[in-house]
Design an enzyme around this catalytic site. Structure first.
Site, PDB file in Angstrom:
ATOM      1  N   HIS A  37       0.841  -1.200   0.000  1.00 17.80           N
ATOM      2  CA  HIS A  37       0.000   0.000   0.000  1.00 17.80           C
ATOM      3  C   HIS A  37       0.868   1.238   0.000  1.00 17.80           C
ATOM      4  CE1 HIS A  37      -3.690   2.281   0.456  1.00 17.80           C
ATOM      5  NE2 HIS A  37      -3.114   2.994   1.405  1.00 17.80           N
ATOM      6  N   HIS A  89      -5.633  -0.797   6.370  1.00 19.93           N
ATOM      7  CA  HIS A  89      -5.708  -0.244   7.728  1.00 19.93           C
ATOM      8  C   HIS A  89      -6.563  -1.140   8.622  1.00 19.93           C
ATOM      9  CE1 HIS A  89      -3.526   3.172   6.341  1.00 19.93           C
ATOM     10  NE2 HIS A  89      -4.495   3.600   5.564  1.00 19.93           N
ATOM     11  N   HIS A 149     -11.974   3.846  -2.963  1.00 18.23           N
ATOM     12  CA  HIS A 149     -11.200   4.607  -1.987  1.00 18.23           C
ATOM     13  C   HIS A 149     -11.619   4.269  -0.565  1.00 18.23           C
ATOM     14  CE1 HIS A 149     -10.228   7.991   0.686  1.00 18.23           C
ATOM     15  NE2 HIS A 149      -9.102   8.028  -0.002  1.00 18.23           N
ATOM     16  N   ASP A 167       2.275   3.282   2.904  1.00 19.15           N
ATOM     17  CA  ASP A 167       1.195   4.266   2.860  1.00 19.15           C
ATOM     18  C   ASP A 167       1.697   5.687   2.643  1.00 19.15           C
ATOM     19  OD1 ASP A 167      -1.248   5.490   2.959  1.00 19.15           O
ATOM     20  OD2 ASP A 167      -1.656   5.058   5.054  1.00 19.15           O
TER      21      ASP A 167
END
Length: 445
Positions: A56, A267, A204, A318
């Site tokens: 990610h 997450h 998203h 991230d």
């Protein structure tokens, strides 16, 4: 065929010593331990691991490093700063920045990246002449940096969710949107991958995609490719979803048939027991990004419960606060210790697998992430002579790597049998620190 003699190699069964790796056509042909150095073989001292998978990434967030580390606030105040950076990029500047960021990843031992991409159009929402110009800039950046990429092209249709419903895209968010799910699909379906590139897809979040946008049709259109979604990163997201839909984000997606073995929740910090059960039932995975989750004060996710339920875990950088998959891996265990007050939840082998095999699988590279015949020859070697790793006992090399190594210990990186990092120096991108400086300063002036 090329041969490499490796001092130590991490395989599925543990540490092997004095290993000869034979590589042909970008794949591992054979793995033979307890051998002397063959004539003409390249020597790799230290510990050789499968290449690391960064499942990610938002490449442009790298420009924020240091700029968002002052003052107080929450995820939402950080997001305002992130939007400022998002509004400044065009295909040329994004290529320059992402090329340098992916080169930094290569230097950290990362051989595949999952780029969660939603900067699709111009800053005011006007499409470029090629509507996928920004996505192709990222693909080209990965090619130039020598790493594999899974472009997780993201559907982003709304500007937020409250108890009263969905807000329209505003400001820089307009460049994220395609106007509707059908328009997103039309643009997405024109993307093409290659031997270095997989085309995946993403929603998203439940804040940016509504039930009326038709999750079931979206999931059917993207069946069989890697599909990712930001999930329950913040309690406010959960509260708004429950208030509006009567379901948690996981429950909402489950009700609309979103979850599958190709899906990864990113997450997943604030989950209920029912959420965990739904993910496990579908065979979906979870990608943790601990350095970002700490940096943004998101919280500590339920890694132990997910693992015990059989949910495969992967890791990502991230926001690029740090690009170091060793740090992400050990953080899963160390954060779980903080959360529970107990030690020893994950073995080092399991943590390493999250950074390699399950990460590659989440990105559609199931033939990477392991050192065995037939696998892609994507390899990362770390030296064992730094102050961090000096004195490592060979049989405990995995433990030393996971709990003490950093990106700075990476010495050699290979992708498809091609050396892209040698002796800690990138072979394709000159002067990576200077390239990063130029790209970041070019963005902010």
């Amino acid at each position: 065929m090329s041969e490499y003699w490796c001092e130590l190699v991490q395989t599925r069964t543990g540490i092997e010593r004095d290993v000869v790796l034979s590589i042909e056509d970008g794949r591992i042909e054979s793995v033979t331990p307890d051998r002397p150095v063959p004539p003409g073989a390249s020597v790799l001292p230290g510990l050789t691991l499968p290449g690391l998978a960064n499942a990610h990434s938002h490449a442009f967030h790298r420009a924020l490093r240091g700029r968002t580390q002052t003052g107080t606030g929450t995820f939402w105040t950080w997001r305002d700063q992130m939007y400022q950076a998002a509004g400044r990029l065009d295909p040329d500047s994004y290529l320059a920045l992402a090329r340098a960021v992916y080169a930094e990843m290569a230097l950290a031992g990362i051989t595949s990246v999952g780029e969660f991409h939603y900067l699709h159009h111009g800053p005011d929402g006007t499409p470029y002449r090629d509507p996928n110009a920004m996505g192709y800039a990222l693909i080209e950046a990965a090619r130039q940096a020598g790493i594999r990429i899974t472009l997780l092209d993201t559907c982003y249709l709304h500007g937020g969710l409250t108890a009263d419903g969905y807000r329209p895209l505003e400001g820089v968010q307009r460049r994220f949107g395609d106007g509707g799910s059908d328009a997103w699909y039309q643009r997405w379906s024109a993307l093409r991958g290659d031997e270095n590139t997989r085309i995946g897809a993403a929603v998203h979040s439940v804040r940016a995609f509504a039930a009326k946008d038709d999750y079931a049709t979206w999931a059917a259109r993207t069946a069989g490719v890697p599909v990712h979604v930001h999930l329950s990163e913040q309690p406010a997201e959960n509260a708004a979803c429950v208030a509006h839909h009567g379901l948690t984000p996981t429950g909402l997606l489950d009700a609309h048939g979103f979850w599958s073995a190709h899906a990864t929740a990113v997450h997943a910090t604030h989950l209920t027991d029912a959420d965990i059960a739904a993910l496990a039932r579908a065979g979906a995975g979870v990608c943790f990004c601990p350095t970002t989750e700490r940096d943004l004060a998101d919280g500590i996710g339920p890694a132990g419960e997910l693992a015990r339920a059989g949910v495969p875990l992967s890791l990502g950088s991230d926001s690029q606060a740090v690009i170091d998959l060793f740090e992400e891996a050990r953080a899963v265990e160390l954060d779980e210790r903080l959360r529970t007050g107990q030690r020893g939840h994950f073995t080092s082998a399991a943590l390493l697998a999250y950074a390699t095999a399950t990460g590659h699988r989440a990105l559609g590279w199931a033939d990477a992430g392991r050192i065995e015949p037939g696998a892609l020859a994507d390899l990362t070697t770390i030296g064992l002579d730094s102050v961090r790793l000096a004195g490592t006992v060979p049989r405990l090399a995995t433990e030393a790597a996971v709990f003490a190594a950093t990106a700075s210990d990476v010495t050699h990186v290979m992708v498809g049998g091609r050396t892209i990092v040698r002796d800690g120096v990138h072979q394709l991108v000159d002067a990576v620190p200077q390239a990063l400086t130029a790209a970041v300063h070019g963005l902010f002036g």
